[in-house]
Write a protein that holds these residues in place. Structure first.
Motif, PDB file in Angstrom:
ATOM      1  N   ARG A  28      42.114  32.573  31.017  1.00 10.63           N
ATOM      2  CA  ARG A  28      41.548  33.709  31.554  1.00 10.63           C
ATOM      3  C   ARG A  28      41.135  34.817  30.166  1.00 10.63           C
ATOM      4  NH1 ARG A  28      44.469  33.313  36.819  1.00 10.63           N
ATOM      5  NH2 ARG A  28      43.158  31.879  37.782  1.00 10.63           N
ATOM      6  N   TRP A  29      41.621  34.663  29.192  1.00  8.96           N
ATOM      7  CA  TRP A  29      41.255  35.627  28.028  1.00  8.96           C
ATOM      8  C   TRP A  29      39.889  35.362  27.779  1.00  8.96           C
ATOM      9  CZ3 TRP A  29      45.939  33.621  24.071  1.00  8.96           C
ATOM     10  CH2 TRP A  29      46.928  34.147  24.610  1.00  8.96           C
ATOM     11  N   ALA A  30      39.264  34.274  28.013  1.00  6.37           N
ATOM     12  CA  ALA A  30      37.942  33.815  27.657  1.00  6.37           C
ATOM     13  C   ALA A  30      36.945  34.588  28.536  1.00  6.37           C
ATOM     14  CB  ALA A  30      37.584  32.598  27.566  1.00  6.37           C
ATOM     15  N   SER A  31      37.304  34.953  29.732  1.00  6.83           N
ATOM     16  CA  SER A  31      36.601  35.834  30.723  1.00  6.83           C
ATOM     17  C   SER A  31      37.189  36.964  31.066  1.00  6.83           C
ATOM     18  CB  SER A  31      36.532  34.771  32.176  1.00  6.83           C
ATOM     19  OG  SER A  31      37.858  34.214  32.476  1.00  6.83           O
ATOM     20  N   ARG A  32      37.497  37.744  30.050  1.00  8.32           N
ATOM     21  CA  ARG A  32      37.800  39.137  30.162  1.00  8.32           C
ATOM     22  C   ARG A  32      36.775  40.044  30.826  1.00  8.32           C
ATOM     23  NH1 ARG A  32      42.646  40.578  27.393  1.00  8.32           N
ATOM     24  NH2 ARG A  32      41.495  42.685  26.755  1.00  8.32           N
ATOM     25  N   ASP A  33      35.633  39.650  30.813  1.00  5.05           N
ATOM     26  CA  ASP A  33      34.731  40.513  31.344  1.00  5.05           C
ATOM     27  C   ASP A  33      34.714  40.659  33.061  1.00  5.05           C
ATOM     28  OD1 ASP A  33      33.933  37.950  31.437  1.00  5.05           O
ATOM     29  OD2 ASP A  33      31.918  38.266  31.868  1.00  5.05           O
ATOM     30  N   ARG A  34      35.387  39.728  33.381  1.00  2.00           N
ATOM     31  CA  ARG A  34      35.819  39.803  35.058  1.00  2.00           C
ATOM     32  C   ARG A  34      37.002  40.547  35.284  1.00  2.00           C
ATOM     33  NH1 ARG A  34      35.756  33.636  36.254  1.00  2.00           N
ATOM     34  NH2 ARG A  34      33.962  32.800  35.240  1.00  2.00           N
ATOM     35  N   PRO A  35      36.970  41.742  36.171  1.00  2.00           N
ATOM     36  CA  PRO A  35      37.904  42.791  36.069  1.00  2.00           C
ATOM     37  C   PRO A  35      39.343  41.736  36.545  1.00  2.00           C
ATOM     38  CG  PRO A  35      36.169  43.583  37.320  1.00  2.00           C
ATOM     39  CD  PRO A  35      35.454  42.094  36.716  1.00  2.00           C
TER      40      PRO A  35
ATOM     41  N   THR B  76      41.919  46.835  41.230  1.00  2.00           N
ATOM     42  CA  THR B  76      42.577  47.085  39.488  1.00  2.00           C
ATOM     43  C   THR B  76      41.809  48.152  39.110  1.00  2.00           C
ATOM     44  OG1 THR B  76      42.677  45.799  37.632  1.00  2.00           O
ATOM     45  CG2 THR B  76      40.683  45.200  39.051  1.00  2.00           C
ATOM     46  N   LEU B  77      42.349  48.452  38.061  1.00  5.54           N
ATOM     47  CA  LEU B  77      41.815  49.640  36.948  1.00  5.54           C
ATOM     48  C   LEU B  77      41.990  49.070  35.517  1.00  5.54           C
ATOM     49  CD1 LEU B  77      42.916  53.281  38.597  1.00  5.54           C
ATOM     50  CD2 LEU B  77      40.572  52.369  37.887  1.00  5.54           C
ATOM     51  N   GLY B  78      42.285  47.871  35.463  1.00  4.15           N
ATOM     52  CA  GLY B  78      42.471  47.254  34.066  1.00  4.15           C
ATOM     53  C   GLY B  78      43.970  47.422  33.520  1.00  4.15           C
ATOM     54  N   GLU B  79      44.891  47.516  34.634  1.00  9.78           N
ATOM     55  CA  GLU B  79      46.401  47.711  34.248  1.00  9.78           C
ATOM     56  C   GLU B  79      46.759  46.574  33.353  1.00  9.78           C
ATOM     57  OE1 GLU B  79      44.838  47.901  37.372  1.00  9.78           O
ATOM     58  OE2 GLU B  79      45.137  45.683  37.492  1.00  9.78           O
ATOM     59  N   GLY B  80      47.894  47.183  32.495  1.00  9.67           N
ATOM     60  CA  GLY B  80      48.613  45.848  32.027  1.00  9.67           C
ATOM     61  C   GLY B  80      48.183  45.300  30.610  1.00  9.67           C
ATOM     62  N   GLN B  81      47.348  46.123  30.113  1.00  5.35           N
ATOM     63  CA  GLN B  81      46.902  46.122  28.751  1.00  5.35           C
ATOM     64  C   GLN B  81      47.934  46.327  27.651  1.00  5.35           C
ATOM     65  OE1 GLN B  81      44.116  44.062  28.956  1.00  5.35           O
ATOM     66  NE2 GLN B  81      44.252  44.707  31.354  1.00  5.35           N
ATOM     67  N   THR B  82      49.040  45.884  27.934  1.00  8.16           N
ATOM     68  CA  THR B  82      50.367  46.260  27.085  1.00  8.16           C
ATOM     69  C   THR B  82      50.744  45.500  25.993  1.00  8.16           C
ATOM     70  OG1 THR B  82      51.664  44.723  28.474  1.00  8.16           O
ATOM     71  CG2 THR B  82      51.279  47.145  29.246  1.00  8.16           C
TER      72      THR B  82
ATOM     73  N   ASP C 112      40.281  38.877  35.710  1.00  7.48           N
ATOM     74  CA  ASP C 112      40.807  38.334  34.496  1.00  7.48           C
ATOM     75  C   ASP C 112      41.297  39.194  33.502  1.00  7.48           C
ATOM     76  OD1 ASP C 112      40.425  35.840  35.859  1.00  7.48           O
ATOM     77  OD2 ASP C 112      38.672  35.239  34.866  1.00  7.48           O
ATOM     78  N   PHE C 113      40.679  40.383  33.466  1.00  3.55           N
ATOM     79  CA  PHE C 113      41.076  41.334  32.582  1.00  3.55           C
ATOM     80  C   PHE C 113      42.302  41.899  32.902  1.00  3.55           C
ATOM     81  CE2 PHE C 113      40.922  45.680  30.969  1.00  3.55           C
ATOM     82  CZ  PHE C 113      40.750  45.553  29.620  1.00  3.55           C
ATOM     83  N   SER C 114      42.660  42.065  34.379  1.00  4.63           N
ATOM     84  CA  SER C 114      44.000  42.670  34.588  1.00  4.63           C
ATOM     85  C   SER C 114      45.149  42.169  34.095  1.00  4.63           C
ATOM     86  CB  SER C 114      44.067  42.966  36.113  1.00  4.63           C
ATOM     87  OG  SER C 114      45.239  43.247  36.756  1.00  4.63           O
ATOM     88  N   GLY C 115      46.180  42.968  33.617  1.00  7.83           N
ATOM     89  CA  GLY C 115      47.333  42.180  33.410  1.00  7.83           C
ATOM     90  C   GLY C 115      48.031  41.769  34.174  1.00  7.83           C
ATOM     91  N   VAL C 116      47.755  42.254  35.678  1.00  7.95           N
ATOM     92  CA  VAL C 116      48.452  41.737  36.623  1.00  7.95           C
ATOM     93  C   VAL C 116      47.879  40.440  37.123  1.00  7.95           C
ATOM     94  CG1 VAL C 116      49.374  42.430  38.999  1.00  7.95           C
ATOM     95  CG2 VAL C 116      49.674  43.840  37.125  1.00  7.95           C
ATOM     96  N   TRP C 117      46.621  40.689  37.591  1.00  9.45           N
ATOM     97  CA  TRP C 117      45.966  39.804  38.455  1.00  9.45           C
ATOM     98  C   TRP C 117      45.587  38.439  37.631  1.00  9.45           C
ATOM     99  CZ3 TRP C 117      47.278  40.402  42.880  1.00  9.45           C
ATOM    100  CH2 TRP C 117      47.184  41.399  43.529  1.00  9.45           C
ATOM    101  N   ARG C 118      45.463  38.406  36.367  1.00 12.49           N
ATOM    102  CA  ARG C 118      45.292  37.269  35.622  1.00 12.49           C
ATOM    103  C   ARG C 118      46.435  36.119  35.789  1.00 12.49           C
ATOM    104  NH1 ARG C 118      46.913  37.574  29.999  1.00 12.49           N
ATOM    105  NH2 ARG C 118      47.450  39.594  29.610  1.00 12.49           N
ATOM    106  N   PHE C 119      47.547  36.614  36.417  1.00 10.20           N
ATOM    107  CA  PHE C 119      48.459  35.646  36.836  1.00 10.20           C
ATOM    108  C   PHE C 119      48.417  35.513  38.449  1.00 10.20           C
ATOM    109  CE2 PHE C 119      49.934  37.989  33.101  1.00 10.20           C
ATOM    110  CZ  PHE C 119      50.067  36.973  31.948  1.00 10.20           C
ATOM    111  N   ARG C 120      47.374  35.514  39.108  1.00  9.41           N
ATOM    112  CA  ARG C 120      47.378  35.768  40.408  1.00  9.41           C
ATOM    113  C   ARG C 120      48.027  34.827  41.390  1.00  9.41           C
ATOM    114  NH1 ARG C 120      42.404  36.142  38.207  1.00  9.41           N
ATOM    115  NH2 ARG C 120      40.739  34.767  38.319  1.00  9.41           N
ATOM    116  N   GLU C 121      48.052  33.447  40.605  1.00 13.68           N
ATOM    117  CA  GLU C 121      48.698  32.160  41.245  1.00 13.68           C
ATOM    118  C   GLU C 121      49.987  32.610  41.517  1.00 13.68           C
ATOM    119  OE1 GLU C 121      46.583  31.854  38.809  1.00 13.68           O
ATOM    120  OE2 GLU C 121      44.786  30.985  39.673  1.00 13.68           O
ATOM    121  N   LEU C 122      50.955  33.552  40.671  1.00 11.60           N
ATOM    122  CA  LEU C 122      52.226  33.912  41.118  1.00 11.60           C
ATOM    123  C   LEU C 122      52.341  34.679  41.878  1.00 11.60           C
ATOM    124  CD1 LEU C 122      52.887  33.120  37.044  1.00 11.60           C
ATOM    125  CD2 LEU C 122      53.412  31.576  39.133  1.00 11.60           C
ATOM    126  N   LEU C 123      51.422  35.432  42.382  1.00 12.88           N
ATOM    127  CA  LEU C 123      51.502  36.605  43.565  1.00 12.88           C
ATOM    128  C   LEU C 123      50.314  36.312  44.216  1.00 12.88           C
ATOM    129  CD1 LEU C 123      50.658  40.136  42.056  1.00 12.88           C
ATOM    130  CD2 LEU C 123      50.946  38.085  40.473  1.00 12.88           C
TER     131      LEU C 123
END
Ligand code: F0G
Length: 461
Positions: A55-62, A85-91, A64-75
């Motif tokens: 998902r790092w390669a498709s960060r232009d999609r909100p 999303t507001l782009g949270e989780g860029q920690t 996939d950019f989100s530090g929460v939803w790029r793990f979406r299969e686990l929630l």
């Protein structure tokens, strides 16, 4: 056929299940907390955590950019169209040799997971996006929370973003200025209740039922699903290697509960081979968990825990008029709503609990500030806790440790300025040595005297 995703009561003696379309703050059958549960066999889950790297390669999609939803299969509880999303989780999770040295750890052994980088400046945004997505899914229009400040700031931000009405309950005069500023600026209706956080929590639950408000506190199981992502990002930063310890401040105990659930699920899925140990750190001025675990020896007991013992502690607090009081206002909580889930996390992670005094919290905060990043007082409880645990020999000097820095330093300027200058707000003075105080120097408006003051500083660090 049962649903692939459902809500379930955490008490093993009840175990009642409910659909995810229901909005519940507690189990209708027995009143205990609810979990979001997944039938993993019926859901798409990657067979390695490394798969998420794509998902790092498709960060232009909100999403996939989100530090929460790029793990979406686990929630995986809602459709993409409902996801907020507001782009949270860029920690960042980085080693910090100077703070490690202060805590007594090996210079390369301590990592700081800095959650202050979230859109509202605290870890709460991880949970809010999940809860707001559920709120959208069920068609909620009005959201509410009780807060020591960060939950309200985060909820107000995401309410503004989604066009929902936000109503926050805060204890009058009990939340840090930065957080109050955020709730007001993001347009939340702010009720300053003449009481503490525990009073606000009691009232917001009643108000949510009576007035049909969607409750955004961490009794909402969907919120904790989002907070699991903090641990996914920690693992990602460590190249999917499990650390020895996770150390986190404990207030309402949502974070520690979410972390325990995250690791239990990853282990069940075979995505990690071992679970790190967890240390939850209270302030001595708000030490309910410390008392329940270290004095009353309460355990989760595989879901058959002693509910009566918690109720008795609440009664004892009433009888003795015991109230929480700490400079770390974010964790100034005497009746943590997620106590039982935290006991479960401690069981899953072979965890420990400690309480540290305000003076140690503020000294640790000053070190985190001086060594980069900075954080608010409550966050520094994790570093102060680590220092204690290393001194006790519970955490080994050469173990790999992650301390979670939960909130941004600008959240609570009063506490910081008070520490460095000795001028605290009335009623909020962290007594103690203030070992690392960096006092400002007052100089008259005259270049000679200014230069003299500069020479007087010495060569510097
Ligand atoms: N650190 C910060 C900066 C917090 O704001 C909080 C909680 C905690 C730690 C404790 O986390 O509740 O999951 O154990 N703040 C809540 C609030 C209670 O209302 O903002 P917890």
């Amino acid at each position: 056929m049962a649903e692939a995703v459902y809500q379930q009561c955490i008490d093993a003696r009840c175990g009642a299940t409910y659909g995810i379309e229901q909005v519940l703050a507690a189990c209708p059958a027995c009143g205990d907390l609810l979990d979001v549960r997944y039938d993993w066999d019926r859901l798409p889950v990657p067979d390695s955590l490394r798969a998420f790297e794509s998902r790092w390669a498709s960060r232009d999609r909100p999403l996939d950019f989100s530090g929460v939803w790029r793990f979406r299969e686990l929630l995986n509880f809602c459709d993409d169209r409902h996801k907020v999303t507001l782009g949270e989780g860029q920690t960042i999770c980085q080693p910090n040799p100077a703070v490690a040295e202060y805590a007594g750890a090996a210079r390369d052994g301590l990592f700081l997971q800095y959650e202050g980088l979230n859109p509202s400046g605290s870890f709460k945004d991880n949970g809010m996006v999940a809860a707001f997505s559920h709120a959208r899914m069920v068609g909620a229009r009005r959201v509410a929370c009780a807060s020591t400040g960060n939950t309200s700031a985060s909820m107000a931000l995401y309410a503004a973003h989604t066009g929902m009405q936000a109503i926050v309950f805060v204890g009058a005069g009990r939340i840090a200025f930065g957080k109050m500023a955020q709730a007001l600026d993001y347009g939340a209706h702010t009720l300053e209740i003449e009481g503490d956080f525990d009073a606000c929590m009691r009232q917001v639950k009643l108000a949510a039922e009576r007035c049909g408000l969607y409750l955004m506190n961490s009794v909402n199981p969907f919120r904790l699903e989002g907070q699991k992502a903090i641990m996914y990002r920690v693992l990602e930063a460590l190249h999917w290697e499990v650390p020895d310890w996770i150390i986190v401040p404990g207030g309402n105990l949502g974070n520690s509960s979410a972390f325990g659930k995250a690791f239990a699920e990853l282990k069940e899925l075979g995505l990690i081979d071992r679970i790190p140990r967890l240390a939850v750190i209270n302030s001595t001025g708000a030490d309910t968990l410390d008392r329940l675990v270290n004095q009353k020896h309460l355990t989760f007991n595989a879901g058959s825990y002693d509910r009566q013992a918690i109720a008795e502690d609440w009664q004892w607090q009433d009888q003795t008029e015991r109230r929480a009081s700490t400079i770390a206002s974010a964790i100034e909580i005497a009746r943590p709503v997620n106590a039982a889930k935290c006991l479960r996390a401690l069981e899953v992670c072979n965890g420990v609990v400690r309480a540290v005094p305000d003076s140690e919290i503020m000294d640790a905060k000053a070190q985190v500030g001086r060594c980069g990043l900075g954080c608010e007082p409550a966050s520094a409880a994790s570093v102060a806790g680590l220092r204690r645990l290393i001194a006790e020999g519970v955490v080994g000097r050469n173990q790999r440790v992650v301390c979670v820095l939960t909130g941004h330093p600008l959240k609570d300027p009063d506490a910081t300025v008070g520490y460095h200058t000795g001028r605290y707000k009335p009623g909020k003075d962290a007594r103690g040595p203030r070992t690392f105080a960096n006092r400002p120097v007052r100089v008259v408006d005259d270049i000679e005297q200014i230069c003299q003051a500069i020479e007087g500083l010495g060569a510097g660090q």
